[in-house]
Design a protein around this motif. Structure first.
Motif, PDB file in Angstrom:
ATOM      1  N   LEU A   1       0.840  -1.187   0.000  1.00 23.13           N
ATOM      2  CA  LEU A   1       0.000   0.000   0.000  1.00 23.13           C
ATOM      3  C   LEU A   1       0.879   1.242   0.000  1.00 23.13           C
ATOM      4  O   LEU A   1       1.822   1.330   0.792  1.00 23.13           O
ATOM      5  CB  LEU A   1      -0.900   0.002   1.237  1.00 23.13           C
ATOM      6  CG  LEU A   1      -1.792  -1.221   1.429  1.00 23.13           C
ATOM      7  CD1 LEU A   1      -2.487  -1.165   2.784  1.00 23.13           C
ATOM      8  CD2 LEU A   1      -2.815  -1.321   0.318  1.00 23.13           C
ATOM      9  N   VAL A   2       0.539   2.187  -0.863  1.00 24.34           N
ATOM     10  CA  VAL A   2       1.315   3.424  -0.952  1.00 24.34           C
ATOM     11  C   VAL A   2       0.352   4.607  -0.901  1.00 24.34           C
ATOM     12  O   VAL A   2      -0.479   4.778  -1.799  1.00 24.34           O
ATOM     13  CB  VAL A   2       2.147   3.483  -2.246  1.00 24.34           C
ATOM     14  CG1 VAL A   2       2.914   4.804  -2.306  1.00 24.34           C
ATOM     15  CG2 VAL A   2       3.110   2.301  -2.313  1.00 24.34           C
ATOM     16  N   GLU A   3       0.496   5.411   0.163  1.00 23.43           N
ATOM     17  CA  GLU A   3      -0.354   6.591   0.320  1.00 23.43           C
ATOM     18  C   GLU A   3       0.262   7.796  -0.375  1.00 23.43           C
ATOM     19  O   GLU A   3       1.479   7.898  -0.515  1.00 23.43           O
ATOM     20  CB  GLU A   3      -0.543   6.939   1.800  1.00 23.43           C
ATOM     21  CG  GLU A   3      -1.152   5.851   2.651  1.00 23.43           C
ATOM     22  CD  GLU A   3      -0.111   5.054   3.410  1.00 23.43           C
ATOM     23  OE1 GLU A   3      -0.429   4.478   4.457  1.00 23.43           O
ATOM     24  OE2 GLU A   3       1.049   5.003   2.933  1.00 23.43           O
ATOM     25  N   SER A   4      -0.602   8.722  -0.768  1.00 26.98           N
ATOM     26  CA  SER A   4      -0.155   9.984  -1.341  1.00 26.98           C
ATOM     27  C   SER A   4      -1.241  11.021  -1.112  1.00 26.98           C
ATOM     28  O   SER A   4      -2.368  10.681  -0.731  1.00 26.98           O
ATOM     29  CB  SER A   4       0.128   9.838  -2.843  1.00 26.98           C
ATOM     30  OG  SER A   4      -1.038   9.456  -3.539  1.00 26.98           O
ATOM     31  N   GLY A   5      -0.885  12.280  -1.351  1.00 22.59           N
ATOM     32  CA  GLY A   5      -1.864  13.346  -1.263  1.00 22.59           C
ATOM     33  C   GLY A   5      -1.795  14.195  -0.012  1.00 22.59           C
ATOM     34  O   GLY A   5      -2.540  15.166   0.124  1.00 22.59           O
ATOM     35  N   GLY A   6      -0.919  13.831   0.916  1.00 25.73           N
ATOM     36  CA  GLY A   6      -0.791  14.638   2.115  1.00 25.73           C
ATOM     37  C   GLY A   6      -0.132  15.979   1.818  1.00 25.73           C
ATOM     38  O   GLY A   6       0.366  16.215   0.715  1.00 25.73           O
ATOM     39  N   GLY A   7      -0.142  16.852   2.812  1.00 25.96           N
ATOM     40  CA  GLY A   7       0.486  18.149   2.637  1.00 25.96           C
ATOM     41  C   GLY A   7       0.070  19.121   3.710  1.00 25.96           C
ATOM     42  O   GLY A   7      -0.497  18.733   4.733  1.00 25.96           O
ATOM     43  N   LEU A   8       0.362  20.387   3.455  1.00 26.76           N
ATOM     44  CA  LEU A   8       0.045  21.473   4.378  1.00 26.76           C
ATOM     45  C   LEU A   8      -1.151  22.243   3.836  1.00 26.76           C
ATOM     46  O   LEU A   8      -1.164  22.627   2.653  1.00 26.76           O
ATOM     47  CB  LEU A   8       1.251  22.398   4.520  1.00 26.76           C
ATOM     48  CG  LEU A   8       1.051  23.682   5.327  1.00 26.76           C
ATOM     49  CD1 LEU A   8       0.740  23.354   6.776  1.00 26.76           C
ATOM     50  CD2 LEU A   8       2.300  24.555   5.223  1.00 26.76           C
ATOM     51  N   VAL A   9      -2.138  22.452   4.686  1.00 30.94           N
ATOM     52  CA  VAL A   9      -3.349  23.160   4.270  1.00 30.94           C
ATOM     53  C   VAL A   9      -3.830  24.027   5.426  1.00 30.94           C
ATOM     54  O   VAL A   9      -3.586  23.707   6.594  1.00 30.94           O
ATOM     55  CB  VAL A   9      -4.436  22.152   3.828  1.00 30.94           C
ATOM     56  CG1 VAL A   9      -4.870  21.277   4.987  1.00 30.94           C
ATOM     57  CG2 VAL A   9      -5.611  22.835   3.178  1.00 30.94           C
ATOM     58  N   GLN A  10      -4.495  25.098   5.103  1.00 30.79           N
ATOM     59  CA  GLN A  10      -5.051  25.957   6.140  1.00 30.79           C
ATOM     60  C   GLN A  10      -6.356  25.371   6.669  1.00 30.79           C
ATOM     61  O   GLN A  10      -7.042  24.616   5.969  1.00 30.79           O
ATOM     62  CB  GLN A  10      -5.309  27.353   5.581  1.00 30.79           C
ATOM     63  CG  GLN A  10      -4.048  28.162   5.305  1.00 30.79           C
ATOM     64  CD  GLN A  10      -4.339  29.594   4.940  1.00 30.79           C
ATOM     65  OE1 GLN A  10      -5.396  29.910   4.385  1.00 30.79           O
ATOM     66  NE2 GLN A  10      -3.401  30.488   5.241  1.00 30.79           N
ATOM     67  N   ALA A  11      -6.673  25.740   7.873  1.00 26.27           N
ATOM     68  CA  ALA A  11      -7.936  25.313   8.470  1.00 26.27           C
ATOM     69  C   ALA A  11      -9.091  25.712   7.561  1.00 26.27           C
ATOM     70  O   ALA A  11      -9.112  26.817   7.016  1.00 26.27           O
ATOM     71  CB  ALA A  11      -8.101  25.930   9.854  1.00 26.27           C
ATOM     72  N   GLY A  12     -10.030  24.782   7.407  1.00 30.57           N
ATOM     73  CA  GLY A  12     -11.148  24.998   6.505  1.00 30.57           C
ATOM     74  C   GLY A  12     -10.919  24.489   5.100  1.00 30.57           C
ATOM     75  O   GLY A  12     -11.864  24.413   4.309  1.00 30.57           O
ATOM     76  N   GLY A  13      -9.689  24.136   4.804  1.00 29.74           N
ATOM     77  CA  GLY A  13      -9.348  23.645   3.475  1.00 29.74           C
ATOM     78  C   GLY A  13      -9.635  22.162   3.304  1.00 29.74           C
ATOM     79  O   GLY A  13     -10.195  21.508   4.197  1.00 29.74           O
ATOM     80  N   SER A  14      -9.237  21.658   2.145  1.00 27.03           N
ATOM     81  CA  SER A  14      -9.521  20.267   1.790  1.00 27.03           C
ATOM     82  C   SER A  14      -8.270  19.581   1.247  1.00 27.03           C
ATOM     83  O   SER A  14      -7.391  20.232   0.671  1.00 27.03           O
ATOM     84  CB  SER A  14     -10.619  20.186   0.719  1.00 27.03           C
ATOM     85  OG  SER A  14     -11.831  20.710   1.180  1.00 27.03           O
ATOM     86  N   LEU A  15      -8.224  18.283   1.423  1.00 27.12           N
ATOM     87  CA  LEU A  15      -7.208  17.433   0.818  1.00 27.12           C
ATOM     88  C   LEU A  15      -7.866  16.113   0.445  1.00 27.12           C
ATOM     89  O   LEU A  15      -8.832  15.689   1.095  1.00 27.12           O
ATOM     90  CB  LEU A  15      -6.058  17.151   1.788  1.00 27.12           C
ATOM     91  CG  LEU A  15      -5.008  18.216   2.038  1.00 27.12           C
ATOM     92  CD1 LEU A  15      -4.058  17.756   3.143  1.00 27.12           C
ATOM     93  CD2 LEU A  15      -4.235  18.544   0.774  1.00 27.12           C
ATOM     94  N   ARG A  16      -7.317  15.452  -0.567  1.00 28.01           N
ATOM     95  CA  ARG A  16      -7.756  14.106  -0.882  1.00 28.01           C
ATOM     96  C   ARG A  16      -6.554  13.178  -0.833  1.00 28.01           C
ATOM     97  O   ARG A  16      -5.582  13.347  -1.575  1.00 28.01           O
ATOM     98  CB  ARG A  16      -8.408  14.017  -2.258  1.00 28.01           C
ATOM     99  CG  ARG A  16      -9.034  12.635  -2.485  1.00 28.01           C
ATOM    100  CD  ARG A  16      -9.788  12.521  -3.797  1.00 28.01           C
ATOM    101  NE  ARG A  16      -8.907  12.252  -4.923  1.00 28.01           N
ATOM    102  CZ  ARG A  16      -9.299  11.620  -6.032  1.00 28.01           C
ATOM    103  NH1 ARG A  16     -10.545  11.201  -6.153  1.00 28.01           N
ATOM    104  NH2 ARG A  16      -8.457  11.432  -7.026  1.00 28.01           N
ATOM    105  N   LEU A  17      -6.629  12.222   0.049  1.00 29.69           N
ATOM    106  CA  LEU A  17      -5.584  11.203   0.152  1.00 29.69           C
ATOM    107  C   LEU A  17      -5.927  10.027  -0.749  1.00 29.69           C
ATOM    108  O   LEU A  17      -7.103   9.678  -0.909  1.00 29.69           O
ATOM    109  CB  LEU A  17      -5.441  10.721   1.589  1.00 29.69           C
ATOM    110  CG  LEU A  17      -5.188  11.775   2.667  1.00 29.69           C
ATOM    111  CD1 LEU A  17      -4.991  11.100   4.019  1.00 29.69           C
ATOM    112  CD2 LEU A  17      -4.005  12.651   2.316  1.00 29.69           C
ATOM    113  N   SER A  18      -4.898   9.432  -1.314  1.00 33.69           N
ATOM    114  CA  SER A  18      -5.055   8.223  -2.114  1.00 33.69           C
ATOM    115  C   SER A  18      -4.173   7.131  -1.541  1.00 33.69           C
ATOM    116  O   SER A  18      -3.122   7.406  -0.967  1.00 33.69           O
ATOM    117  CB  SER A  18      -4.653   8.480  -3.571  1.00 33.69           C
ATOM    118  OG  SER A  18      -5.449   9.479  -4.157  1.00 33.69           O
TER     119      SER A  18
END
Length: 125
Positions: A4-21
């Motif tokens: 299993l290999v995760e991706s999509g993390g990062g730095l985001v401001q509160a209220g923002g969105s991210l999608r992990l895969s």
């Protein structure tokens, strides 16, 4: 064996969105229930969300319910975690996991057979 290999993390401001895969190797992806867990600094790893083999059932921790959505694509061998309205307390390393356990133990870490290496999510205030 499943990798299993995760991706999509990062730095985001509160209220923002991210999608992990989470991309899985092998040809038996659809035989595994999939889960997302997270571990914040100084805390134990905790359950976030799970999805059944077919994708027909999902389950969420109370802390993310209504903000996070787990989904899977059994053709692409990938599971996703859409995270909206992120909060600083969501900051953690996020792990995906695969298991052939019964659905009623989906929130138990020990029920999963395979784990990814994790991806960092940092939410700034």
């Amino acid at each position: 064996q499943v990798q299993l290999v995760e991706s999509g993390g990062g730095l985001v401001q509160a209220g923002g969105s991210l999608r992990l895969s989470c991309a899985a190797s092998g040809r038996t992806f659809s035989s595994y229930a999939m889960g997302w867990f997270r571990q914040a600094p100084g805390k134990e790893r905790e359950f976030v969300a799970a999805i059944s083999r077919s994708g027909g059932s999902t389950n969420y921790a109370d802390s993310v319910k209504g903000r996070f959505t787990i989904s899977r694509d059994n053709v692409k061998n990938t599971v996703y975690l859409q995270m909206n309205n992120l909060k600083p307390e969501d900051t953690a390393v996020y792990y995906c996991a695969a298991g052939r356990m019964a659905w009623d133990v989906r929130a138990r870490q020990g029920a999963y057979d395979y784990w990814g290496q994790g991806t960092q999510v940092t939410v700034s205030s």
